[in-house]
Design an enzyme around this catalytic site. Structure first.
Site, short mmCIF file in Angstrom:
data_model
loop_
_atom_site.label_atom_id
_atom_site.label_comp_id
_atom_site.label_asym_id
_atom_site.label_seq_id
_atom_site.Cartn_x
_atom_site.Cartn_y
_atom_site.Cartn_z
CB CYS A 1 -0.96 0.07 1.09
SG CYS A 1 -2.36 1.18 1.21
CG HIS B 1 -3.58 -3.69 3.70
ND1 HIS B 1 -2.72 -3.24 4.16
CD2 HIS B 1 -4.20 -2.55 3.01
CE1 HIS B 1 -2.32 -1.85 3.93
NE2 HIS B 1 -3.39 -1.39 3.28
#
Length: 501
Positions: A330, A437
């Site tokens: 991310c 994630h």
């Protein structure tokens, strides 16, 4: 409608989240339909539900303890700090916007209808709601228009238990002070106190318990021992982050960014035999790990500047130049690229150069990407080549689009819950970045990485085939419930619950 009971604390990290989770498991074990609830949570670690909505991870843990699917109604307001004075405000899983603390303080009572709609909906479906407070009700500067501590107790007509952390010292003063700083009306809501994180001889503590009860005329409902229980809990972050020892055959370093988010991405490695996970903040702590991970962050630009100023950027670049693996997730993925642009002032605005380890640029967008995804690796080379064709699941939470600058192929195809398909991930030999994630949670992904790292060192990885994460979590929740049953006067707690306010 469900009966309610609320756990508040004398301070942050008093153990509210864990006690709430434990009570949820106890009530569920006793045959009740139970749900957790926290009107407002401030956290950098969030979760995407099956509906694609964002909520705090503490309530996810409590939902699991309740044998429930995480539901955004359990945490209708989530505040994600973007700086020391500003937070992204998420209501019912959707972004409302970024607000300075002062503006949110004035605005928050307008969210009471959203809070009560979520609460009442849960209350109609369950027998018991276990509500968690935030921080402390003794923060008198925040009492005005409170919606999360005594203000929430009043809205739900919920009796309150106050938890104090004796491990920090001064627990009697903090419990007494917390009680005395409440109004006469609020004192009527407090039905018991809990001493948490106790180590030592209980007999030595008992005179203090009696004196406290004589002072405030509120019973102590139990003394909870300091517990060695492995549950995802933001209160235990300091223990996880304090690990600086490289004791395993494979040494993984996670860069502890100032606004690190979704730290649970790396938990899977901590359960693997022969693997150590360290969180570092200084170049001197890097040493010679087998893998460096740049994690997610709530402020990519600010944390990239910190990485540069701390000297860690230079250390990571030197490490990568030696052909050693770096994995970005991310915000960490965004940092790996050449350029980051923020034309809409999603974070700080402007443009900044990245680490340049991946030939890509990121442009921040006003709309957040938020979805659970399934994917498959392809086009991977170098040290990560073994991941090709492996399947993974996870979730995206980001406000940027990363684009390769030289026609490089993305390394995975993602299928979202709505059926949409898109590409993700870029690889450059020993460098890999992704927006997903939870990408390591699929056992074969983590095992492939560890097996490759061990083979580089001439070692053989032997996976624990009997390990099941869901079973492991449930055993830990049961251990927590057993410990609380032994420590707390559950008969009194049930009486408080049934009598209500």
């Amino acid at each position: 409608m469900a009966k309610a009971i609320m756990v508040q604390g004398t301070m942050s990290n008093a153990g509210k989240s864990i006690i709430t989770a434990g009570l949820c498991r106890i009530f569920a074990q006793d045959g009740y339909k139970v749900a957790p609830f926290k009107s407002q949570n401030m956290a950098l670690n969030s979760y995407i539900t099956k509906d694609g909505l964002e909520m705090g991870r503490a309530q996810v843990v409590q939902a699991e303890a309740s044998y429930k699917e995480p539901d955004v109604r359990m945490n209708p307001i989530l505040l994600k700090p973007t700086s020391n004075r500003t937070s992204q405000v998420i209501v019912n899983g959707e972004i409302l916007g970024n607000m300075p603390a002062g503006d949110y303080f004035k605005y928050k009572t307008k969210l009471i209808p959203d809070i009560m709609k979520a609460y009442n909906s849960l209350a109609e479906e369950n027998d018991i709601i276990v509500i968690e407070g935030a921080g402390s009700p003794a923060e008198i500067n925040l009492k005005q228009e409170d919606i999360v501590n005594m203000g929430m107790a009043k809205l739900a007509k919920a009796p309150v238990l106050i938890a104090g952390d004796i491990d920090q010292g001064g627990v009697f003063a903090s419990l007494y002070g917390t009680y005395m700083l409440q109004s006469e009306e609020e004192k009527q809501y407090i039905k018991g106190t809990i001493i948490n994180k106790f180590r030592g001889d209980l007999k030595i503590l008992e005179p203090g318990l009696k004196m406290l009860e004589d002072l405030i005329h509120i019973p102590t409902l139990g003394v909870v021992p300091y517990m060695d229980i492995d549950i995802d809990d933001e209160d235990s972050l300091s223990d996880r982050f304090s690990n600086k020892n490289s004791g395993g055959d494979v040494d993984i370093v996670v860069i502890r960014l100032p606004r690190i988010s979704n730290f649970t991405d790396f938990n899977v490695f901590e359960y693997m035999e022969g693997v150590s996970v360290r969180y570092i903040t200084k170049p001197s702590q890097l040493k010679n790990p087998d893998l460096v991970i740049l994690p997610g962050t709530k402020n990519t630009l600010g944390d990239l500047k910190w990485l540069r100023e701390s000297g860690l950027e230079a250390s990571i670049l030197k490490y990568a130049a030696e052909g050693k693996p770096v994995f970005g997730i991310c915000g960490g993925y965004q940092m790996l690229g050449k350029t980051l642009k923020d034309p809409w002032h999603v974070e700080e605005g402007g443009e900044i150069s990245g680490l340049g380890l991946i030939n890509a640029e990121t442009v921040f967008e006003r709309e957040k990407t938020r979805s659970r995804v399934k994917g498959q690796f392809h086009h991977l080379s170098g040290i990560f080549e073994g991941l090709n064709h492996k399947i993974f699941e996870g979730y995206e939470i980001h406000m940027g689009i990363t684009t390769p600058l030289g026609g490089e192929a993305f390394t995975s195809s993602l299928e979202a819950m709505d059926g949409g398909v898109k590409s993700d991930g870029l690889c450059s030999n020993n460098i890999y970045g992704t927006y997903v994630h939870g990408i390591f949670d699929e056992g074969q992904v983590a095992e492939t990485i560890i097996r490759t790292l061990m083979e580089k060192k001439g070692l053989v990885y032997e996976p624990n085939k009997n390990f099941n994460m869901v079973e492991y979590k449930n055993k830990e929740y049961d251990k927590l419930a057993d410990a609380l049953r032994k420590a707390l006067d559950m008969e009194a707690i049930y009486r408080i619950l049934n009598e209500g306010i």
